[in-house]
Write a protein that holds these residues in place. Sequence first.
Motif, short mmCIF file in Angstrom:
data_model
loop_
_atom_site.label_atom_id
_atom_site.label_comp_id
_atom_site.label_asym_id
_atom_site.label_seq_id
_atom_site.Cartn_x
_atom_site.Cartn_y
_atom_site.Cartn_z
N PHE A 204 0.84 -1.20 0.00
CA PHE A 204 0.00 0.00 0.00
C PHE A 204 0.87 1.25 0.00
CE2 PHE A 204 1.14 -0.39 4.40
CZ PHE A 204 1.26 0.91 4.84
N PHE A 205 0.28 2.33 -0.51
CA PHE A 205 0.84 3.68 -0.40
C PHE A 205 -0.30 4.58 0.02
CE2 PHE A 205 3.70 1.44 -3.12
CZ PHE A 205 4.95 1.97 -2.88
N ILE A 206 -0.10 5.34 1.09
CA ILE A 206 -1.14 6.26 1.57
C ILE A 206 -0.84 7.66 1.04
CG2 ILE A 206 -2.20 7.37 3.57
CD1 ILE A 206 -1.66 4.84 5.16
N ILE A 207 -1.83 8.26 0.39
CA ILE A 207 -1.72 9.62 -0.11
C ILE A 207 -2.58 10.52 0.77
CG2 ILE A 207 -2.17 11.15 -2.09
CD1 ILE A 207 -1.72 8.70 -3.90
N ASP A 208 -2.00 11.62 1.23
CA ASP A 208 -2.71 12.56 2.08
C ASP A 208 -2.36 13.97 1.63
OD1 ASP A 208 -4.41 12.97 4.49
OD2 ASP A 208 -2.62 14.01 5.22
N GLY A 210 -2.30 15.32 -1.24
CA GLY A 210 -1.46 15.38 -2.43
C GLY A 210 -0.04 14.90 -2.27
N LYS A 211 0.27 14.24 -1.14
CA LYS A 211 1.62 13.71 -0.93
C LYS A 211 1.55 12.26 -0.48
CE LYS A 211 3.32 18.07 1.11
NZ LYS A 211 2.06 18.63 1.60
N THR A 212 2.58 11.48 -0.82
CA THR A 212 2.69 10.13 -0.28
C THR A 212 3.27 10.25 1.13
OG1 THR A 212 3.12 9.22 -2.48
CG2 THR A 212 3.70 7.83 -0.61
N VAL A 213 2.52 9.73 2.10
CA VAL A 213 2.93 9.91 3.50
C VAL A 213 3.34 8.60 4.17
CG1 VAL A 213 1.62 12.02 3.87
CG2 VAL A 213 0.51 9.81 4.27
N HIS A 214 2.95 7.46 3.59
CA HIS A 214 3.32 6.19 4.21
C HIS A 214 3.18 5.08 3.18
CE1 HIS A 214 4.06 3.54 7.62
NE2 HIS A 214 4.15 4.62 8.38
N SER A 215 3.97 4.03 3.35
CA SER A 215 3.88 2.87 2.46
C SER A 215 4.37 1.64 3.19
CB SER A 215 4.71 3.10 1.18
OG SER A 215 6.08 3.21 1.50
N GLY A 216 4.04 0.49 2.64
CA GLY A 216 4.52 -0.74 3.26
C GLY A 216 3.73 -1.94 2.82
N ASP A 217 3.88 -3.02 3.58
CA ASP A 217 3.21 -4.28 3.30
C ASP A 217 1.78 -4.22 3.84
OD1 ASP A 217 3.90 -7.32 2.60
OD2 ASP A 217 2.58 -7.26 4.34
N MET A 218 0.83 -4.70 3.04
CA MET A 218 -0.58 -4.61 3.45
C MET A 218 -0.85 -5.36 4.75
SD MET A 218 -3.47 -3.23 2.83
CE MET A 218 -3.63 -2.71 1.11
N LYS A 219 -0.17 -6.46 4.96
CA LYS A 219 -0.38 -7.24 6.20
C LYS A 219 -0.05 -6.40 7.43
CE LYS A 219 0.58 -11.70 4.07
NZ LYS A 219 1.59 -12.76 3.88
N ALA A 220 1.00 -5.57 7.34
CA ALA A 220 1.39 -4.73 8.47
C ALA A 220 0.35 -3.64 8.71
CB ALA A 220 2.76 -4.11 8.21
N LEU A 221 -0.21 -3.08 7.64
CA LEU A 221 -1.20 -2.01 7.80
C LEU A 221 -2.46 -2.52 8.48
CD1 LEU A 221 -2.06 0.91 7.30
CD2 LEU A 221 -2.86 0.22 5.04
N LYS A 222 -2.85 -3.75 8.19
CA LYS A 222 -4.05 -4.32 8.80
C LYS A 222 -3.98 -4.25 10.32
CE LYS A 222 -4.78 -8.02 5.51
NZ LYS A 222 -5.13 -9.43 5.36
N GLU A 223 -2.78 -4.39 10.86
CA GLU A 223 -2.61 -4.45 12.32
C GLU A 223 -2.22 -3.10 12.93
OE1 GLU A 223 0.34 -7.47 12.68
OE2 GLU A 223 -0.93 -8.99 11.75
N ASP A 224 -2.02 -2.08 12.08
CA ASP A 224 -1.58 -0.77 12.58
C ASP A 224 -2.78 0.15 12.78
OD1 ASP A 224 -0.38 1.72 13.05
OD2 ASP A 224 1.34 1.24 11.78
#
Length: 235
Positions: A204-208, A210-224
């Motif tokens: 995943f890549f999170i856009i907020d 108009g900027k990319t603010v975070h990225s990583g593995d989707m499995k990690a995001l599920k738990e964050d």
Amino acid sequence: MSSLLSVQQIETYIGQYHILHGVSFEAKKGEITVLLGRNGAGKTTTLRSVMGLNPASSGSIMFHNQDIAALPTHKISGLGIGYVPEDQGIFGDLTVEENMKVAMKNNDHETLERMEWILNLFPDLKKFWKKAGGYLSGGQKQMLSIARAYINQNDLLLIDEPSKGLAPVIVEKVMESLLEMKEKTTIVLVEQNFLMASRIGDCFFIIDDGKTVHSGDMKALKEDEQLKRKYLGIA
């Protein structure tokens, strides 16, 4: 694994409005990359910038190691990128068959094989082959839009909000279909439905704003929980 698509620090204006202020993301071959963020964050504009519909004013967009940022949309499409817009983009007055044939760049054996494969994946399209696109249900229109993007030899599909407005049972079908398509092509997905995105996305890549603010593995995001609450409004 090397990136099929690499977007680095793109800035995009729509008229006088500065929409993207430095979006970066990568899509690796054979994966589903999900762009996440609140409404108005710049996700759709990011896809449209990749396609040249809202050209980036700065930054680079590398596809197969070629910078495509300055190319017109038809040339970008010709390099092997298919686009499924948020509003589906089908022709309501044309039949399902005509919609598919208009989308086909070639009428060769490989294209006809892909046609057969996608119609087996979406049997409703075969069932309503002679029906006008405008008379299809919302889910069927979405299937037709995805099928039109898949029909050509595209190494990459950009798909904007495929679950929007669809009943849960149809969302399930779309999810299953995208996972099957992932075996044959690479997908970049914009999706507000986090449950869907988290079930099929690899990264995943999170856009907020108009900027990319975070990225990583989707499995990690599920738990964050903290990250989901901060940028996606998910409690």
